[in-house]
Design a protein around this motif. Structure first.
Motif, PDB file in Angstrom:
ATOM      1  N   PRO A  57       0.776  -1.141   0.141  1.00 40.16           N
ATOM      2  CA  PRO A  57       0.014  -0.261   0.109  1.00 40.16           C
ATOM      3  C   PRO A  57       0.799   1.278   0.065  1.00 40.16           C
ATOM      4  N   PRO A  58       0.207   2.408  -0.505  1.00 40.93           N
ATOM      5  CA  PRO A  58       1.173   3.696  -0.528  1.00 40.93           C
ATOM      6  C   PRO A  58       1.113   4.144   0.900  1.00 40.93           C
ATOM      7  N   SER A  59       0.055   4.025   1.597  1.00 40.73           N
ATOM      8  CA  SER A  59      -0.335   4.650   2.878  1.00 40.73           C
ATOM      9  C   SER A  59      -1.303   3.845   3.529  1.00 40.73           C
ATOM     10  N   GLY A  60      -1.830   4.567   4.520  1.00 40.38           N
ATOM     11  CA  GLY A  60      -3.144   3.958   5.293  1.00 40.38           C
ATOM     12  C   GLY A  60      -2.651   2.422   5.896  1.00 40.38           C
ATOM     13  N   VAL A  61      -1.427   2.350   6.397  1.00 41.72           N
ATOM     14  CA  VAL A  61      -1.027   1.281   7.254  1.00 41.72           C
ATOM     15  C   VAL A  61      -0.922   1.847   8.802  1.00 41.72           C
ATOM     16  N   THR A  62      -1.415   0.866   9.532  1.00 42.58           N
ATOM     17  CA  THR A  62      -1.540   1.103  11.038  1.00 42.58           C
ATOM     18  C   THR A  62      -0.902  -0.184  11.654  1.00 42.58           C
ATOM     19  N   THR A  63       0.168   0.008  12.503  1.00 40.59           N
ATOM     20  CA  THR A  63       0.894  -1.243  12.978  1.00 40.59           C
ATOM     21  C   THR A  63       0.973  -1.199  14.239  1.00 40.59           C
ATOM     22  N   GLY A  64       1.044  -2.300  14.928  1.00 38.57           N
ATOM     23  CA  GLY A  64       1.185  -2.580  16.332  1.00 38.57           C
ATOM     24  C   GLY A  64       2.008  -3.844  16.488  1.00 38.57           C
ATOM     25  N   SER A  65       2.287  -4.294  17.725  1.00 32.81           N
ATOM     26  CA  SER A  65       2.830  -5.793  18.107  1.00 32.81           C
ATOM     27  C   SER A  65       2.234  -6.843  17.615  1.00 32.81           C
ATOM     28  N   GLY A  66       0.869  -6.514  17.450  1.00 29.29           N
ATOM     29  CA  GLY A  66      -0.065  -7.938  17.409  1.00 29.29           C
ATOM     30  C   GLY A  66      -0.234  -7.827  15.865  1.00 29.29           C
ATOM     31  N   GLY A  67       0.116  -6.946  15.071  1.00 30.19           N
ATOM     32  CA  GLY A  67      -0.213  -7.196  13.476  1.00 30.19           C
ATOM     33  C   GLY A  67      -0.315  -5.594  12.752  1.00 30.19           C
ATOM     34  N   HIS A  68      -1.171  -5.762  11.772  1.00 26.59           N
ATOM     35  CA  HIS A  68      -1.423  -4.308  11.120  1.00 26.59           C
ATOM     36  C   HIS A  68      -2.741  -4.546  10.408  1.00 26.59           C
ATOM     37  N   THR A  69      -3.155  -3.254  10.005  1.00 26.14           N
ATOM     38  CA  THR A  69      -4.358  -3.262   9.127  1.00 26.14           C
ATOM     39  C   THR A  69      -3.821  -2.111   8.000  1.00 26.14           C
ATOM     40  N   VAL A  70      -4.667  -2.302   7.049  1.00 23.13           N
ATOM     41  CA  VAL A  70      -4.278  -1.321   5.669  1.00 23.13           C
ATOM     42  C   VAL A  70      -5.667  -0.956   5.343  1.00 23.13           C
ATOM     43  N   ALA A  71      -5.792   0.589   5.214  1.00 18.26           N
ATOM     44  CA  ALA A  71      -7.145   1.160   4.973  1.00 18.26           C
ATOM     45  C   ALA A  71      -6.967   1.712   3.562  1.00 18.26           C
ATOM     46  N   ALA A  72      -8.022   1.377   2.655  1.00 17.23           N
ATOM     47  CA  ALA A  72      -8.063   1.928   1.366  1.00 17.23           C
ATOM     48  C   ALA A  72      -9.398   3.101   1.423  1.00 17.23           C
ATOM     49  N   THR A  73      -9.147   4.135   1.292  1.00 20.06           N
ATOM     50  CA  THR A  73     -10.265   5.177   1.537  1.00 20.06           C
ATOM     51  C   THR A  73      -9.997   6.351   0.538  1.00 20.06           C
ATOM     52  N   SER A  74     -10.828   7.138   0.571  1.00 15.55           N
ATOM     53  CA  SER A  74     -10.597   8.479  -0.424  1.00 15.55           C
ATOM     54  C   SER A  74      -9.408   9.200  -0.029  1.00 15.55           C
ATOM     55  N   GLY A  75      -8.841   9.029   0.811  1.00 20.83           N
ATOM     56  CA  GLY A  75      -7.511   9.596   1.379  1.00 20.83           C
ATOM     57  C   GLY A  75      -6.268   8.987   0.594  1.00 20.83           C
ATOM     58  N   ASN A  76      -6.335   7.815   0.039  1.00 22.24           N
ATOM     59  CA  ASN A  76      -5.201   7.249  -0.659  1.00 22.24           C
ATOM     60  C   ASN A  76      -5.746   6.534  -1.819  1.00 22.24           C
ATOM     61  N   PHE A  77      -6.875   6.257  -2.094  1.00 21.86           N
ATOM     62  CA  PHE A  77      -7.516   5.472  -3.043  1.00 21.86           C
ATOM     63  C   PHE A  77      -8.521   6.123  -3.879  1.00 21.86           C
ATOM     64  N   PRO A  78      -8.352   7.151  -4.854  1.00 31.25           N
ATOM     65  CA  PRO A  78      -9.074   7.986  -5.603  1.00 31.25           C
ATOM     66  C   PRO A  78     -10.174   7.100  -6.343  1.00 31.25           C
TER      67      PRO A  78
END
Length: 324
Positions: A57-78
Motif C-alpha cells: 500500500p502507498p499509505s493507510g497502514v496502522t501497525t502494532g505488536s499484534g499485526g497491522h491493518t491497511v485502509a483504502a479510503t478516499s485519502g489514498n485510493f481515488p
C-alpha cells in the motif's frame, strides 16, 4: 560508499517524492469531488487509479505488536471517490487484536478469511453487548458508530476483510482517544483518580494492532512485553489544561499502582504548574522512533506528540491456512 551528505540528500529526495504523491492524490480527489457527472469523474482517472494493492500500500497502514491493518479510503485510493465504499484489510498475528474502536461515518461488514475471529460490539447506551465468533467464510455487521473489536484467538496468522458504506468511514480507537481528553476530566469520570494515576494508565495503552488476552498469549507461548505507544492523542491547549506536568519517573515506571491519588480537596489540575508550551512539544518528533516493543523513554512530554498512524514496517503476517 555514501557519505552523510549523500544520505541526507537521498532522504530529502524521498521525503519530497512522498509529499508530492500525497499532494497529487489530494488534488485529484478534490477534482473528482467537483466533477459534475460520473463520466467526467472517470475521465479524470487513469486505469491504475482504480486499483489498490493491500500488500504494497502507498499509505493507510496502522501497525502494532499484534499485526497491522491497511485502509483504502478516499485519502489514498481515488477510485472510491463518489462511489460510497471503502475497505480495510486486517493482518492479525497470533493473539492479535484490532482494539476497540468506532467508525463515525460508516457501517462495517467484517468477513473472516481463514480463522475463527472473536468479535464484539456495543451499539449504544442501553443495548446489550453482542459477542460473536466469526468463522472462516462468514461475516458480521458492526453498525455505524458502534464500539467494536476483532481478535484472533488462534496461534496462527489471521486475516479479515472489512467493507464500509462510506469512502471516508473514519476510525476512532476508544482507549487512545479517551485518554486524550483533559486528564482531570478523565480522572473525574473514572471516580476521582489523580493525575499521576491517569498518566500511568495512559502510558500502558498499546498501539493498534495490539496483543490480545492473556489466556491466548499463554496458550501460544507469546510474551506481551513492552508494546509501542505512539498512537495516543497528541497534546494541545485543549486537553492539557492548567498545567498537567509529567508524572514522576517512579510513577511512570511502576504504573498506576505506584501513584497516590490526589487529595479530594486538591483538584487534579493545578494552575501552579504551567501547561507544556507548544514550542516544547514541537521539538519532539511526531512519530516514535523507538523499535517496536522497546519501552517508552522517560523524558517524553506528558501525553506527548504522537502520531495516529506509524510508518513502522508491518509485521510479516502474510501466510494463512484455513482453520475452523
Amino acid at each position: 560508499m555514501f557519505n552523510l551528505a549523500a544520505l541526507s540528500t537521498l532522504a530529502l529526495g524521498y521525503t519530497s517524492v512522498v509529499n508530492a504523491q500525497a499532494s497529487s492524490v489530494a488534488q485529484l480527489v478534490g477534482s473528482l469531488r467537483q466533477a459534475p457527472t460520473v463520466v467526467d469523474r472517470l475521465n479524470l482517472l487513469q486505469d491504475s487509479d482504480l486499483l489498490f494493492n493491500f500488500l504494497e500500500p502507498p499509505s493507510g497502514v496502522t501497525t502494532g505488536s499484534g499485526g497491522h491493518t491497511v485502509a483504502a479510503t478516499s485519502g489514498n485510493f481515488p477510485g472510491v471517490v463518489g462511489n460510497g465504499v471503502s475497505m480495510t484489510i486486517g493482518f492479525l498475528g497470533p493473539c492479535g487484536m484490532n482494539t476497540p474502536h468506532t467508525h463515525p461515518r460508516a457501517t462495517e461488514i467484517n468477513f473472516s478469511l481463514n480463522t475463527t475471529l472473536r468479535g464484539g460490539v456495543l451499539v449504544e447506551n442501553g443495548a446489550r453487548f453482542i459477542d460473536v465468533e466469526i468463522a472462516p467464510g462468514s461475516a458480521t455487521v458492526f453498525p455505524q458508530g458502534a464500539i467494536h473489536f476483532e481478535m484472533n484467538p488462534s496461534c496462527e496468522p489471521a486475516m479479515f476483510v472489512a467493507g464500509f458504506n462510506n469512502e471516508d468511514p473514519g476510525v476512532q480507537q476508544v482507549g487512545q482517544r479517551y485518554f486524550g481528553l483533559p486528564p482531570d476530566i478523565v480522572g473525574a469520570a473514572l471516580g476521582g483518580l489523580g493525575v499521576t494515576e491517569i498518566q500511568g494508565l495512559e502510558s500502558k495503552i498499546p498501539d493498534n494492532v495490539a496483543y490480545g488476552v492473556d489466556e491466548c498469549l499463554q496458550r501460544c507461548g507469546i510474551t506481551r512485553g513492552n508494546q509501542p505507544t505512539a498512537q495516543l492523542q497528541p497534546v494541545d491547549a485543549g486537553n492539557s489544561p492548567s498545567g498537567i506536568s509529567a508524572a514522576p519517573a517512579s510513577a511512570t515506571a511502576a504504573g498506576p499502582s505506584a501513584a497516590k491519588p490526589t487529595s479530594s480537596n486538591q483538584p487534579a489540575s493545578s494552575s501552579a504548574r504551567p501547561a507544556p508550551s507548544s514550542s516544547a512539544r514541537a521539538s519532539k518528533p511526531a512519530v516514535s522512533q523507538r523499535p517496536i516493543g522497546a519501552p517508552a523513554v522517560s523524558d517524553s512530554p506528558p501525553y506527548g506528540a504522537r502520531a495516529l498512524e506509524t510508518s513502522s514496517p508491518a509485521p510479516e503476517v502474510t501466510s494463512f491456512r484455513r482453520r475452523a
